[in-house]
Design a protein around this motif. Structure first.
Motif, PDB file in Angstrom:
ATOM      1  N   ASN A   1      59.026  15.810 126.736  1.00 48.89           N
ATOM      2  CA  ASN A   1      59.747  14.817 127.534  1.00 48.89           C
ATOM      3  C   ASN A   1      61.251  14.964 127.345  1.00 48.89           C
ATOM      4  O   ASN A   1      62.034  14.832 128.291  1.00 48.89           O
ATOM      5  CB  ASN A   1      59.314  13.407 127.153  1.00 48.89           C
ATOM      6  CG  ASN A   1      57.936  13.058 127.694  1.00 48.89           C
ATOM      7  OD1 ASN A   1      57.409  13.755 128.561  1.00 48.89           O
ATOM      8  ND2 ASN A   1      57.348  11.996 127.190  1.00 48.89           N
ATOM      9  N   LEU A   2      61.673  15.225 126.117  1.00 44.67           N
ATOM     10  CA  LEU A   2      63.092  15.398 125.831  1.00 44.67           C
ATOM     11  C   LEU A   2      63.672  16.568 126.631  1.00 44.67           C
ATOM     12  O   LEU A   2      64.774  16.478 127.190  1.00 44.67           O
ATOM     13  CB  LEU A   2      63.294  15.648 124.337  1.00 44.67           C
ATOM     14  CG  LEU A   2      64.708  15.516 123.791  1.00 44.67           C
ATOM     15  CD1 LEU A   2      65.142  14.057 123.741  1.00 44.67           C
ATOM     16  CD2 LEU A   2      64.801  16.137 122.404  1.00 44.67           C
ATOM     17  N   LEU A   3      62.903  17.649 126.730  1.00 45.22           N
ATOM     18  CA  LEU A   3      63.359  18.833 127.448  1.00 45.22           C
ATOM     19  C   LEU A   3      63.285  18.691 128.957  1.00 45.22           C
ATOM     20  O   LEU A   3      64.270  18.919 129.666  1.00 45.22           O
ATOM     21  CB  LEU A   3      62.515  20.045 127.025  1.00 45.22           C
ATOM     22  CG  LEU A   3      62.856  20.737 125.712  1.00 45.22           C
ATOM     23  CD1 LEU A   3      61.758  21.726 125.364  1.00 45.22           C
ATOM     24  CD2 LEU A   3      64.192  21.453 125.818  1.00 45.22           C
ATOM     25  N   PHE A   4      62.107  18.307 129.446  1.00 41.05           N
ATOM     26  CA  PHE A   4      61.834  18.419 130.879  1.00 41.05           C
ATOM     27  C   PHE A   4      62.046  17.134 131.670  1.00 41.05           C
ATOM     28  O   PHE A   4      62.169  17.172 132.886  1.00 41.05           O
ATOM     29  CB  PHE A   4      60.411  18.927 131.095  1.00 41.05           C
ATOM     30  CG  PHE A   4      60.148  20.267 130.454  1.00 41.05           C
ATOM     31  CD1 PHE A   4      60.977  21.344 130.703  1.00 41.05           C
ATOM     32  CD2 PHE A   4      59.091  20.439 129.588  1.00 41.05           C
ATOM     33  CE1 PHE A   4      60.747  22.584 130.116  1.00 41.05           C
ATOM     34  CE2 PHE A   4      58.844  21.662 128.985  1.00 41.05           C
ATOM     35  CZ  PHE A   4      59.674  22.745 129.251  1.00 41.05           C
ATOM     36  N   LYS A   5      62.093  15.996 131.001  1.00 42.12           N
ATOM     37  CA  LYS A   5      62.290  14.734 131.718  1.00 42.12           C
ATOM     38  C   LYS A   5      63.628  14.078 131.411  1.00 42.12           C
ATOM     39  O   LYS A   5      64.176  13.352 132.236  1.00 42.12           O
ATOM     40  CB  LYS A   5      61.159  13.748 131.384  1.00 42.12           C
ATOM     41  CG  LYS A   5      59.791  14.181 131.901  1.00 42.12           C
ATOM     42  CD  LYS A   5      58.747  13.114 131.604  1.00 42.12           C
ATOM     43  CE  LYS A   5      57.381  13.522 132.143  1.00 42.12           C
ATOM     44  NZ  LYS A   5      56.347  12.488 131.856  1.00 42.12           N
ATOM     45  N   GLN A   6      64.148  14.339 130.207  1.00 42.34           N
ATOM     46  CA  GLN A   6      65.345  13.632 129.772  1.00 42.34           C
ATOM     47  C   GLN A   6      66.574  14.526 129.666  1.00 42.34           C
ATOM     48  O   GLN A   6      67.646  14.071 129.294  1.00 42.34           O
ATOM     49  CB  GLN A   6      65.061  12.931 128.432  1.00 42.34           C
ATOM     50  CG  GLN A   6      63.986  11.857 128.587  1.00 42.34           C
ATOM     51  CD  GLN A   6      63.307  11.483 127.274  1.00 42.34           C
ATOM     52  OE1 GLN A   6      63.531  12.101 126.237  1.00 42.34           O
ATOM     53  NE2 GLN A   6      62.454  10.464 127.320  1.00 42.34           N
ATOM     54  N   GLY A   7      66.428  15.808 129.999  1.00 41.75           N
ATOM     55  CA  GLY A   7      67.572  16.698 130.135  1.00 41.75           C
ATOM     56  C   GLY A   7      68.381  16.938 128.879  1.00 41.75           C
ATOM     57  O   GLY A   7      69.607  17.094 128.950  1.00 41.75           O
ATOM     58  N   ARG A   8      67.722  17.017 127.715  1.00 41.37           N
ATOM     59  CA  ARG A   8      68.463  17.206 126.473  1.00 41.37           C
ATOM     60  C   ARG A   8      68.335  18.633 125.938  1.00 41.37           C
ATOM     61  O   ARG A   8      68.257  18.862 124.733  1.00 41.37           O
ATOM     62  CB  ARG A   8      67.975  16.200 125.426  1.00 41.37           C
ATOM     63  CG  ARG A   8      68.139  14.744 125.826  1.00 41.37           C
ATOM     64  CD  ARG A   8      69.577  14.374 126.159  1.00 41.37           C
ATOM     65  NE  ARG A   8      70.466  14.559 125.013  1.00 41.37           N
ATOM     66  CZ  ARG A   8      70.643  13.652 124.061  1.00 41.37           C
ATOM     67  NH1 ARG A   8      69.998  12.485 124.139  1.00 41.37           N
ATOM     68  NH2 ARG A   8      71.456  13.883 123.065  1.00 41.37           N
ATOM     69  N   SER A   9      68.339  19.607 126.825  1.00 38.48           N
ATOM     70  CA  SER A   9      68.176  21.002 126.403  1.00 38.48           C
ATOM     71  C   SER A   9      69.334  21.473 125.528  1.00 38.48           C
ATOM     72  O   SER A   9      69.146  22.317 124.645  1.00 38.48           O
ATOM     73  CB  SER A   9      68.045  21.920 127.619  1.00 38.48           C
ATOM     74  OG  SER A   9      69.204  21.851 128.431  1.00 38.48           O
ATOM     75  N   SER A  10      70.540  20.941 125.748  1.00 43.64           N
ATOM     76  CA  SER A  10      71.689  21.373 124.941  1.00 43.64           C
ATOM     77  C   SER A  10      71.506  20.961 123.477  1.00 43.64           C
ATOM     78  O   SER A  10      71.878  21.712 122.561  1.00 43.64           O
ATOM     79  CB  SER A  10      72.981  20.779 125.497  1.00 43.64           C
ATOM     80  OG  SER A  10      72.925  19.355 125.505  1.00 43.64           O
ATOM     81  N   LEU A  11      70.922  19.787 123.245  1.00 44.41           N
ATOM     82  CA  LEU A  11      70.649  19.348 121.875  1.00 44.41           C
ATOM     83  C   LEU A  11      69.597  20.241 121.232  1.00 44.41           C
ATOM     84  O   LEU A  11      69.725  20.638 120.063  1.00 44.41           O
ATOM     85  CB  LEU A  11      70.182  17.894 121.876  1.00 44.41           C
ATOM     86  CG  LEU A  11      69.730  17.310 120.532  1.00 44.41           C
ATOM     87  CD1 LEU A  11      70.843  17.403 119.500  1.00 44.41           C
ATOM     88  CD2 LEU A  11      69.260  15.869 120.697  1.00 44.41           C
ATOM     89  N   VAL A  12      68.568  20.589 121.995  1.00 46.22           N
ATOM     90  CA  VAL A  12      67.520  21.458 121.469  1.00 46.22           C
ATOM     91  C   VAL A  12      68.085  22.837 121.142  1.00 46.22           C
ATOM     92  O   VAL A  12      67.702  23.459 120.143  1.00 46.22           O
ATOM     93  CB  VAL A  12      66.346  21.564 122.472  1.00 46.22           C
ATOM     94  CG1 VAL A  12      65.325  22.601 122.011  1.00 46.22           C
ATOM     95  CG2 VAL A  12      65.673  20.205 122.645  1.00 46.22           C
ATOM     96  N   THR A  13      69.020  23.329 121.950  1.00 49.82           N
ATOM     97  CA  THR A  13      69.647  24.623 121.674  1.00 49.82           C
ATOM     98  C   THR A  13      70.387  24.600 120.341  1.00 49.82           C
ATOM     99  O   THR A  13      70.318  25.555 119.554  1.00 49.82           O
ATOM    100  CB  THR A  13      70.624  24.994 122.805  1.00 49.82           C
ATOM    101  OG1 THR A  13      69.890  25.145 124.031  1.00 49.82           O
ATOM    102  CG2 THR A  13      71.336  26.307 122.500  1.00 49.82           C
ATOM    103  N   LYS A  14      71.093  23.518 120.055  1.00 48.43           N
ATOM    104  CA  LYS A  14      71.787  23.392 118.763  1.00 48.43           C
ATOM    105  C   LYS A  14      70.787  23.386 117.609  1.00 48.43           C
ATOM    106  O   LYS A  14      71.020  23.988 116.553  1.00 48.43           O
ATOM    107  CB  LYS A  14      72.622  22.118 118.741  1.00 48.43           C
ATOM    108  CG  LYS A  14      73.820  22.133 119.697  1.00 48.43           C
ATOM    109  CD  LYS A  14      74.579  20.823 119.648  1.00 48.43           C
ATOM    110  CE  LYS A  14      75.748  20.833 120.630  1.00 48.43           C
ATOM    111  NZ  LYS A  14      76.468  19.523 120.646  1.00 48.43           N
ATOM    112  N   VAL A  15      69.666  22.689 117.814  1.00 43.47           N
ATOM    113  CA  VAL A  15      68.627  22.655 116.787  1.00 43.47           C
ATOM    114  C   VAL A  15      68.058  24.059 116.568  1.00 43.47           C
ATOM    115  O   VAL A  15      67.846  24.487 115.420  1.00 43.47           O
ATOM    116  CB  VAL A  15      67.511  21.669 117.178  1.00 43.47           C
ATOM    117  CG1 VAL A  15      66.286  21.836 116.275  1.00 43.47           C
ATOM    118  CG2 VAL A  15      68.026  20.233 117.122  1.00 43.47           C
TER     119      VAL A  15
END
Length: 427
Positions: free
Chosen positions: A327-341
């Motif tokens: 959900n964080l990736l595909f619904k909530q648009g937080r891919s930049s945070l995941v990239t940092k992780v």
């Protein structure tokens, strides 16, 4: 199944060692891609690929390996020649239709993969054809080729095999974000994790070991204890009263509880929390009790979830949270945070502080048997679909489908199953 799993694990270890020796370095990617890359097909010359297709929601018989039209990258996407795919508990939920607002069938399952960049869509920068990558996908991962936005793609470090790379994103990003982004794990804290022998459980244990003096309590089936005991400070049988066992060791309880069991242990988990402790719900693995969706098991799970009084949370200084990576990736648009992780995780990998645990490798045609191993809770670490692996003949016979008519027939058979879906918290 236990004997079969042991044989698979031994075979897997040998294949990973061979793969790492032959193709672990970054320089081999271009050579591999040259065998497959043919550029964008001309009109009327659509290429085909093998893919696992879910014809309708239901049991294992709804899965087939079929020929599908190969996708081509749209703007901002990479085309990846898939080498390996991750198999997660969420994939079982998808197959049964136990998810909120599922896509229409037929569909290609799978949310993570590794492979080689074969083509670039318009305006894609930072990658070249031949790069070794791992990626998240919004379905469609279980195929020979997949296209996904560049924001969900990450380079594979030298020395990491494709099978290890397919086992890395979902498990380690989930574990890292729960521990460090949500619960703020620090030196001297204590963590309780359920399903400690699974892919996420093992990732949690490894990440906890990167912080000084963290105590890890784990629950798992007793037959897994010998294999995972070194990764835990204390390990309990999943069927015992772990609350009392934990309190014998730590009378005040723990700082963090990580629950992938659909909240049936919410009351126990909250009772174990120290003041300012954090309880995180991130999955619903106990809802899959059989091969097909069971409304009885769902109702049982629903009524077992203890209601949480927010005033009690306030009075006891406790935190309750939920986490869904997809959900964080595909619904909530937080891919930049995941990239940092992912950057942080790959740094830890290169420092040899973490390493994905692969349970076993399976051919695409063996997807039913692989899913059954997760159903049986038999895996220690991650199950991987190896796209280039030759299937065992007896396994392949029932999982390969060449007739589109048969696929359409199964679609109609599953129509009634699609009418009602159960909402759940995704892992």
């Amino acid at each position: 199944m236990a004997k079969e799993g042991a044989e698979k694990a031994e075979e897997t270890e040998q294949m990973i060692e061979k793969e790492a020796a032959e193709g672990g370095g970054g320089g081999n990617g271009a050579n591999h891609s040259g065998n497959h890359s043919g550029g964008v097909p001309k009109a009327g010359d659509a290429k085909e690929m093998r893919a696992v297709v879910l014809s309708a929601f239901g049991g294992l018989n709804k899965l087939r390996v079929s020929k599908k039209v190969m996708p081509e990258p749209q703007e901002g996407e990479l085309k990846i020649r898939v080498k390996a795919c991750g198999l997660n508990f969420i994939d079982l939920m998808v197959r049964q239709g136990n998810i909120d607002n599922p896509p229409k069938t037929p569909l290609i399952p799978g949310f993570e993969c590794s492979g080689i960049v074969e083509a670039l869509g318009e305006n894609v920068k930072g990658y070249e054809i031949g790069d070794r990558v791992m990626a998240f996908t919004n379905y469609n991962a279980w195929a020979e080729v997949v296209c996904t936005p560049v924001d969900f793609v990450y380079r594979i470090p030298d020395g990491m095999s494709f099978s290890e790379a397919a086992a890395f994103p979902m498990n380690f990003v989930t574990a890292y974000m729960m521990l460090f982004e949500v619960a703020n794990l620090r030196e001297g804290m204590s963590v309780l994790v359920h399903s400690a022998g699974g892919g996420v459980g093992q990732a949690i244990a490894q990440l906890c070991s990167t912080v000084p003096n963290v105590t890890v309590f784990g629950t798992a089936s007793s037959f897994k204890h010998e294999a995972i005991k070194e990764s835990m400070t204390y390990l309990f049988d999943r069927n015992v009263d772990y609350v009392q066992e934990v309190k014998k060791i730590s009378a005040d309880g723990v700082d963090i509880v990580l629950d992938c069991l659909c909240g049936e242990n919410t009351g126990k988990g909250l009772s174990l929390l120290k003041p300012l402790g954090t309880y995180i719900l991130y999955g619903s693995s106990n809802m899959v009790t059989g091969e097909t969706k069971s409304f009885f098991s769902f109702a049982k799970s629903w009524w077992q979830v203890e209601k949480v009084n927010p005033i009690k949370l306030y009075e006891e200084n406790k935190v309750m949270a939920g986490f869904s990576l997809l959900n964080l990736l595909f619904k909530q648009g937080r891919s930049s945070l995941v990239t940092k992780v992912m950057d942080n995780l790959l740094k830890l990998y290169n420092e040899k502080k973490i390493k994905p645990v692969v349970d076993s490798l399976w051919a695409l045609e063996e997807v039913k048997e692989a899913m059954q191993r997760i159903h049986d809770r038999g895996n220690i670490g991650k199950l991987i679909l190896d796209v280039e692996k030759t299937p065992t003949p007896l396994m392949a016979n029932d999982s390969t489908e060449t007739s589109e008519a048969a696929e359409e027939e199964e679609d109609h058979e599953g129509d009634n199953e699609n009418k009602e879906c159960i909402p759940f918290i995704q892992q």
